[in-house]
Design an enzyme around this catalytic site. Structure first.
Site, short mmCIF file in Angstrom:
data_model
loop_
_atom_site.label_atom_id
_atom_site.label_comp_id
_atom_site.label_asym_id
_atom_site.label_seq_id
_atom_site.Cartn_x
_atom_site.Cartn_y
_atom_site.Cartn_z
N HIS A 68 0.85 -1.20 0.00
CA HIS A 68 0.00 0.00 0.00
C HIS A 68 0.88 1.24 0.00
CE1 HIS A 68 -3.84 -1.90 1.92
NE2 HIS A 68 -3.38 -2.60 0.91
N TYR A 122 -8.55 5.20 8.31
CA TYR A 122 -8.66 5.51 9.74
C TYR A 122 -9.75 6.57 9.88
CZ TYR A 122 -4.24 3.11 10.77
OH TYR A 122 -3.25 2.18 10.93
N PRO A 179 -2.78 -0.43 19.11
CA PRO A 179 -2.60 -0.84 17.71
C PRO A 179 -2.85 0.25 16.67
CG PRO A 179 -4.59 -1.84 18.65
CD PRO A 179 -3.88 -1.16 19.77
N LYS A 184 2.35 -0.65 15.11
CA LYS A 184 3.80 -0.67 15.34
C LYS A 184 4.31 -1.90 16.12
CE LYS A 184 5.05 3.01 13.33
NZ LYS A 184 4.82 2.46 12.01
N TYR A 231 4.69 6.21 9.83
CA TYR A 231 3.82 5.08 9.53
C TYR A 231 4.57 4.01 8.71
CZ TYR A 231 -0.55 2.63 8.88
OH TYR A 231 -1.54 1.67 8.90
#
Ligand code: FAD
Ligand code: PHB
Length: 397
Positions: free
Chosen positions: A68, A197, A289, A293, A381
């Site tokens: 992604h 998100y 979560p 990570k 990220y």
């Protein structure tokens, strides 16, 4: 080397040591099936993917991992794309289930014929401050006692290694969040190619996936919510209420294959070492979560440990063993900060005031409109650099 726990940390460490000719015994108290079937992480950082490939365990990842190059942040009914690859000079994340990572590593371990015990009972470690720590366990009715050079505590948050360290040695830093997540796996084709998100008045929601046919979704719920309180229909209603955007986008609804409640916690125990016991992964630290990570930190910890052990066995050097905890904790704390920030920005807190709400919306508005803010999210990220490179851990790529 005695390794307690056959999760990502223990199995990765075992394989890194194998590649460097260092013997280890891996001891796990659950069954092989349980360890593989446990549904947990899905997002691998670029560095974790590179490491798995370099270690020769990247075939499954290559075949079915989903690369992604972006993700979405959604609020007030609008989705905003953050182009991870563009903001990080081409880096990306890969969606590949933790259970697949664990399956691949167990297969590699089995192929080496090095010892890996499942369903071990009465696992215990002792003499940790001596030069020969001892790992004891029972397997198929036989008592085992392994006299090791070192023990790696890779047995997760509820394992036995951290509690085996005498009182007063560790400093514990902890934050428990006033909410949890329900996570589901659904037989439904993902309707977005990338993660979403979502911040909503009713609470956080997250859209992810495991394959072109399976969607993974999470919704914020009160802490310690009994899963029995939630019918499948109730879960879908909540997901659709939070995730449907003004342009009509929503996840596909399908049969729920698996559902569970996950608590959210930030936790660090320092130092990550006592005598000849080295803690790695969730045994030493937990992140909520939201930042994806935990598994990635387990990978960076064991890389630092493998490098230090290699230097010890090949050159008798102990400096890197001595630095293990400090080196790991630098990266751990940055991931803690990021995971806390993602969690704080995207969840509804029960005691939030109208001021807090407006500030959160402003945070999200800034995040999705400023290239600087998006770059900051993107570089964290996809994963901040590992403290050591895999080449320096002795791997040939
Ligand atoms: P564990 O996976 O907990 O492994 C520890 C092992 O030790 C287990 O197999 C356990 O059975 C064994 N064990 C325990 N006690 C004993 C004993 N007494 N004797 C022998 N063995 C023992 N991380 C990410 O990087 N990306 C994500 O997208 C992500 N998503 C997540 C989503 C959810 C819902 C959850 C719950 C976690 C997520 N994580 C994510 C975090 C990630 O799953 C963990 O950080 C990761 O599993 C840590 O690996 P570990 O090997 O340290 O610990
Ligand atoms: C997952 O796919 O399980 C997942 C994705 C992103 C997260 C956490 C979990 O932040």
């Amino acid at each position: 080397m005695g390794i307690v726990g056959a999760g990502p940390a223990g199995l990765l460490l075992g394989h890194l040591l194998h590649l460097n000719g260092i013997d280890s015994v891996v001891v796990e108290n659950h069954s092989r099936e349980h360890v593989i079937d446990r549904v947990r992480a899905g997002v691998l950082e670029q560095g974790t993917v590179d490491l798995l490939r370099a270690m020769g365990v990247g075939a499954g990842l290559q075949r079915t991992g989903l690369r992604h190059e972006g993700l979405y942040v959604s609020f007030q009914g609008l989705r905003h794309r953050i182009d991870l690859a563009d903001l990080t000079a081409g880096k990306a994340i890969t969606v590949y289930g933790q259970n697949e990572v664990v399956r691949d590593l167990i297969e590699s371990r089995t192929a080496t014929a090095r010892p890996l015990y499942f369903e071990a009972d009465h696992v215990a470690v002792s003499a940790l401050d001596s030069s020969t720590p001892v790992l004891r366990f029972q397997h198929s009715g036989t008592d085992h006692e392994v006299h090791c050079d070192f023990v790696a505590g890779c047995d997760g948050f509820r394992g036995i290694c951290r509690p085996s360290i005498p009182d007063g040695v560790l400093t514990v830093y902890e934050r428990v969040y006033p909410f949890g997540w329900i996570g589901i796996l659904a037989d439904a084709a993902p309707t977005s190619d990338e993660l979403i998100y979502t911040y909503h008045d009713r609470g956080f929601a997250l859209f992810s996936m495991r394959s072109p046919k399976v969607t993974r979704l999470y919704v914020q719920v009160p802490p310690e919510e009994p899963i029995e309180n939630w019918s499948d229909e109730g879960i879908w209603n909540e997901i659709l209420a939070r995730m449907t955007t003004r342009d009509g986008w929503q996840p596909n609804v399908g049969h729920i294959i698996q559902k569970a409640v996950v608590p959210l916690r930030s936790f660090v125990a320092a130092p990550m070492r006592y005598g000849r016991l080295f803690l790695a992964g969730d045994a030493a630290h937990i992140v909520p979560p939201t930042g994806a990570k935990g598994l990635n930190l387990a990978a960076s910890d064991v890389l630092v440990l493998a490098r230090a052990l290699k230097a010890f066995y090949e050159r008798g050097r102990t400096e890197w063993l001595a630095e293990y905890s400090d080196v790991c904790l630098r990266r751990v704390w940055k991931a803690q900060r990021f995971s806390w920030w993602m969690t704080s920005t995207l969840h509804r807190f029960p005691d939030a005031t109208p001021f807090d709400y407006q500030r959160q919306i402003a945070d999200l508005d800034y995040l999705t409109s400023s290239r600087a803010a998006m770059t900051s999210l993107a570089e964290q990220y996809v994963g901040l650099p590992m403290e050591v490179s895999y080449e320096s851990a002795g791997l040939h790529v």
